[in-house]
Design an enzyme around this catalytic site. Structure first.
Site, PDB file in Angstrom:
ATOM      1  N   HIS A 168       0.840  -1.215   0.000  1.00  0.00           N
ATOM      2  CA  HIS A 168       0.000   0.000   0.000  1.00  0.00           C
ATOM      3  C   HIS A 168       0.874   1.265   0.000  1.00  0.00           C
ATOM      4  O   HIS A 168       0.815   2.085   0.936  1.00  0.00           O
ATOM      5  CB  HIS A 168      -0.875  -0.074   1.262  1.00  0.00           C
ATOM      6  CG  HIS A 168      -2.044   0.849   1.336  1.00  0.00           C
ATOM      7  ND1 HIS A 168      -1.948   2.215   1.245  1.00  0.00           N
ATOM      8  CD2 HIS A 168      -3.364   0.586   1.521  1.00  0.00           C
ATOM      9  CE1 HIS A 168      -3.151   2.753   1.378  1.00  0.00           C
ATOM     10  NE2 HIS A 168      -4.030   1.782   1.546  1.00  0.00           N
ATOM     11  N   GLU A 269      -0.885   1.115  -5.296  1.00  0.00           N
ATOM     12  CA  GLU A 269      -0.735  -0.133  -4.547  1.00  0.00           C
ATOM     13  C   GLU A 269      -0.744  -1.345  -5.473  1.00  0.00           C
ATOM     14  O   GLU A 269      -1.651  -1.487  -6.288  1.00  0.00           O
ATOM     15  CB  GLU A 269      -1.894  -0.257  -3.546  1.00  0.00           C
ATOM     16  CG  GLU A 269      -2.052   0.991  -2.699  1.00  0.00           C
ATOM     17  CD  GLU A 269      -3.392   1.031  -1.977  1.00  0.00           C
ATOM     18  OE1 GLU A 269      -3.899  -0.026  -1.587  1.00  0.00           O
ATOM     19  OE2 GLU A 269      -3.940   2.134  -1.819  1.00  0.00           O
TER      20      GLU A 269
END
Ligand code: TA6
Length: 304
Positions: A168, A269
């Site tokens: 992320h 991500e």
């Protein structure tokens, strides 16, 4: 793990030193010929990556919280073994438990062109309550002229198990209104804010809150400021790319996010947002590589 213990265990390292926050969170400072980086043991969480003679690549919140069981806001959190809310129990922690788990540092390889850190967690009583699977998750972080993060998942036992995951990454940008991402087009994405499937036909620009899952995107994206490419993001082993910017109202709702912080960041991500099958004994890999403009690889890879 205590600071003195980890220092003693890795006392022959030349490129890595160890320290801790006032709240006792251990972190590694890596410095080699190519770059500097900082990585926390909790979550195997990278909070900084700066190539030599280049700019910091990662955004880190000024009001991030460095406490046990709290995810650090910014850098590169790892969402594992689920991405977003848990599909069968929404009361479980969002984005899984890896980002707040205390990792063990398995080894450090100091090579001539990079430093490789290998961290792992394995199932224990606490994780089995959250996810009833025997597992080992290894996080390999390669710090050199490029930054590469690889998640290696292995499960043990008799039956296949499904999971989802994401690397992320929060990227630092000068001004979100001047920022774009090229390489997502042409692709379909799931706009999580409207719950609609949309076609991306042009490079992505930011004018409002964005929370999108690109399905089957290119594995090669370029982050651009104005007309200048600043870095390339590559991924492998992913079924999606997630792009997130909370914009102003959502920023204000998060206590660990500065009110105007959304102007300086974007998350790109590498993810498996759809449930993937883990087969006992097999290794499942997901990786994301960040190639800054200062990397010798950049010119050969830049297609924007
Ligand atoms: O990856 C995007 C996302 O899932 C968003 O929906 C947003 O909630 C973000 O992650 C941050 O989640 P967190 O749990 O770290 O606040």
């Amino acid at each position: 793990m205590k600071l003195s213990k980890i220092r003693e265990a890795f006392n022959n390292c030349q490129q890595v030193t160890f320290d801790q926050t006032e709240s006792g969170q251990l972190f590694l400072n890596v410095e080699n010929q190519w770059a500097k980086a900082q990585v926390y043991l909790q979550g195997a969480h990278i909070t900084s990556y700066q190539p030599v003679s280049g700019d910091e690549c990662l955004w880190l919140s000024d009001c991030a919280v460095y406490e046990k069981d709290k995810a650090i806001r910014g850098g590169i959190p790892i969402c594992w073994p689920w991405f977003g809310p848990n599909v069968s129990n929404p009361l479980l922690p969002q984005h899984g438990f890896a980002r707040t788990a205390e990792f063990d540092l398995l080894k450090i390889d100091e090579l001539s062109n990079k430093t490789i850190l290998s961290f792992y967690i394995a199932s224990n009583e606490k994780t089995l309550n959250l996810w009833p699977t025997d597992f080992k998750l290894t996080v390999k972080i390669e710090i050199g002229a490029e930054l590469c993060v690889t998640l290696e998942t292995q499960i043990f036992g008799e039956k296949p198990v499904s999971f989802s995951q994401a690397i992320h990454s929060y990227f630092l940008v000068g001004d979100i209104s001047e920022t774009s991402i090229s390489g997502l087009e042409p692709s379909q994405y799931h706009n999580k804010l409207t719950d609609c499937l949309v076609e991306q036909l042009e490079p992505l620009k930011f004018t409002a809150e964005t929370d999108s899952i690109y399905l089957n995107p290119s594995n090669h994206l370029t982050l651009v400021e104005g007309s200048k490419p600043i870095l390339i993001v590559e991924q492998s082993g992913a079924d999606s790319t997630v792009v997130w910017n909370p914009w102003e109202d959502k920023s204000k709702e998060m206590i660990d996010f500065p009110n105007q912080g959304y102007q300086k960041m974007v998350c790109i991500e590498a993810a498996n947002t759809r449930q993937q099958q883990l087969v006992p004994g097999q290794v499942f890999w997901l990786s994301q590589k960040i190639i800054p403009v200062t990397s010798p690889l950049f010119e050969t890879k830049d297609k924007s």
